[in-house]
Design an enzyme around this catalytic site. Structure first.
Site, PDB file in Angstrom:
ATOM      1  N   SER A 142       0.838  -1.196   0.000  1.00 59.06           N
ATOM      2  CA  SER A 142       0.000   0.000   0.000  1.00 59.06           C
ATOM      3  C   SER A 142       0.870   1.242   0.000  1.00 59.06           C
ATOM      4  CB  SER A 142      -0.913   0.005   1.221  1.00 59.06           C
ATOM      5  OG  SER A 142      -1.621   1.226   1.301  1.00 59.06           O
TER       6      SER A 142
ATOM      7  N   HIS B 182      -0.914  -1.103  -4.453  1.00 56.53           N
ATOM      8  CA  HIS B 182      -2.234  -0.719  -3.952  1.00 56.53           C
ATOM      9  C   HIS B 182      -2.270   0.785  -3.720  1.00 56.53           C
ATOM     10  CE1 HIS B 182      -6.104  -1.640  -2.052  1.00 56.53           C
ATOM     11  NE2 HIS B 182      -5.795  -0.743  -1.136  1.00 56.53           N
TER      12      HIS B 182
ATOM     13  N   ASP C   7      -4.512   3.824  -2.293  1.00 57.99           N
ATOM     14  CA  ASP C   7      -5.654   4.220  -1.468  1.00 57.99           C
ATOM     15  C   ASP C   7      -6.068   5.640  -1.836  1.00 57.99           C
ATOM     16  OD1 ASP C   7      -6.064   1.967   0.414  1.00 57.99           O
ATOM     17  OD2 ASP C   7      -4.000   2.408   0.984  1.00 57.99           O
TER      18      ASP C   7
ATOM     19  N   MET D 104      -8.569   8.557  -1.057  1.00 59.55           N
ATOM     20  CA  MET D 104      -9.491   9.033  -0.022  1.00 59.55           C
ATOM     21  C   MET D 104      -9.888  10.474  -0.305  1.00 59.55           C
ATOM     22  SD  MET D 104      -7.570   7.516   3.339  1.00 59.55           S
ATOM     23  CE  MET D 104      -6.751   5.915   3.316  1.00 59.55           C
TER      24      MET D 104
ATOM     25  N   HIS E 190      -8.101   1.619  -4.942  1.00 58.45           N
ATOM     26  CA  HIS E 190      -9.176   1.457  -3.963  1.00 58.45           C
ATOM     27  C   HIS E 190      -9.806   2.826  -3.698  1.00 58.45           C
ATOM     28  CE1 HIS E 190     -10.179   0.369   0.529  1.00 58.45           C
ATOM     29  NE2 HIS E 190     -11.259   0.555  -0.195  1.00 58.45           N
TER      30      HIS E 190
ATOM     31  N   MET F 163     -11.938   5.076  -1.822  1.00 58.58           N
ATOM     32  CA  MET F 163     -12.665   5.346  -0.582  1.00 58.58           C
ATOM     33  C   MET F 163     -13.270   6.740  -0.718  1.00 58.58           C
ATOM     34  SD  MET F 163     -10.141   3.662   2.255  1.00 58.58           S
ATOM     35  CE  MET F 163      -8.666   3.611   1.225  1.00 58.58           C
TER      36      MET F 163
ATOM     37  N   MET G 246     -12.184  -5.345   4.274  1.00 51.37           N
ATOM     38  CA  MET G 246     -11.436  -4.408   5.119  1.00 51.37           C
ATOM     39  C   MET G 246     -11.310  -4.995   6.520  1.00 51.37           C
ATOM     40  SD  MET G 246     -10.485  -1.832   3.287  1.00 51.37           S
ATOM     41  CE  MET G 246      -9.916  -0.792   4.634  1.00 51.37           C
TER      42      MET G 246
ATOM     43  N   GLY H 232      -9.604   4.477   6.171  1.00 45.19           N
ATOM     44  CA  GLY H 232      -9.294   5.890   6.329  1.00 45.19           C
ATOM     45  C   GLY H 232      -7.973   6.208   6.983  1.00 45.19           C
TER      46      GLY H 232
ATOM     47  N   GLY I  89      -3.944   4.491   8.167  1.00 43.10           N
ATOM     48  CA  GLY I  89      -2.997   3.400   8.171  1.00 43.10           C
ATOM     49  C   GLY I  89      -2.557   3.060   9.590  1.00 43.10           C
TER      50      GLY I  89
ATOM     51  N   ASP J 173      -7.225  -6.029   3.503  1.00 48.27           N
ATOM     52  CA  ASP J 173      -6.470  -4.793   3.725  1.00 48.27           C
ATOM     53  C   ASP J 173      -6.694  -4.327   5.159  1.00 48.27           C
ATOM     54  OD1 ASP J 173      -5.239  -2.341   3.667  1.00 48.27           O
ATOM     55  OD2 ASP J 173      -6.515  -1.477   2.109  1.00 48.27           O
ATOM     56  N   GLY J 174      -5.575  -4.194   5.901  1.00 46.88           N
ATOM     57  CA  GLY J 174      -5.656  -3.644   7.245  1.00 46.88           C
ATOM     58  C   GLY J 174      -4.978  -4.507   8.282  1.00 46.88           C
TER      59      GLY J 174
END
Length: 215
Positions: A8, A33, A35, A37, A66, A68, A137, A142, A144, A175-176
């Site tokens: 990520s 990946h 992210d 947002m 991804h 978000m 998820m 939102g 890391g 993810d997470g």
């Protein structure tokens, strides 16, 4: 099972972005990946299409994007044009999830759907066969560096069972909070794409970190 690792970019050093991307590519990453947002669907704001377009020139890694964001349908074309190979949207952000998935596929990108920790897998029952990827998820989206939510394991197992009813090859991505220990748990449950940020980009050796997740 062939496990793919998708570092990520959110956890990387943005002052050395090209170098960081090249390092994970050389270390054996399968996807990158991204992210995205918007400050509305989640509180944080990250990167947009211009950054994606810029880094597209420095790597051959597939871009796993991804979204978000609220109203993700507004951004699909711009991220595809910027170089995204797959685009994942949140079930919770789509009024017409099937329509948004079709919109992604019409661009030629792979289409994924993401579920927040509190969203049950059952919401995908009627359209699981239309996606290429399901993103479970295992933290709240939102931010890391969060700890892995253990109930995600059951969701992965439920998702794996649902996918088997389709007879199709559909990725289960997680993810997470993914590290050497949690990677083992989610692989055993049926996940085949592992998104990891901190455990790779904050390690001393990217190759060893990626191999630890895969093996």
């Amino acid at each position: 099972m062939n496990v793919l690792v998708a570092p990520s970019l959110l956890a990387s050093d943005f002052s050395r972005l090209t170098e960081e991307i090249n390092k994970v590519e050389e270390a054996g990453a399968d996807w990158l990946h991204l992210d995205i947002m918007d400050g509305h669907f989640v509180p944080a704001i990250t990167i947009g299409p211009p950054v994606v377009q810029s880094i597209r020139r420095c790597t051959q890694l597939p871009f796993d994007t991804h979204l978000m964001t609220e109203q993700p349908e507004l951004y699909i074309k711009s991220f595809r044009d910027a170089g995204s190979d797959s685009i994942t949207v949140h079930q919770e952000a789509c009024r017409d999830l099937r329509g948004v998935i079709m919109q992604i596929k019409e661009t030629g990108a792979k289409a994924g759907v993401a579920l927040k920790p509190d969203t049950p897998v059952a919401v995908l029952k009627d359209m699981i066969g239309e996606v290429d990827l399901v993103l479970i998820m295992s933290v709240n989206p939102g931010f890391g560096g969060q700890s892995f939510i253990r109930s995600s394991i059951q969701k992965i197992e439920e998702c794996s069972a649902l996918i088997k009813t389709t007879g199709k090859e559909i990725h289960i991505q997680v993810d997470g909070g993914i590290n050497k220990e949690t990677a083992h748990w989610v692989r055993e449950a049926g996940a085949d794409v592992l998104v990891a940020g901190t455990s790779i980009f904050h390690s001393d050796n990217y190759f060893k970190a990626i191999q630890a997740l895969r093996n």
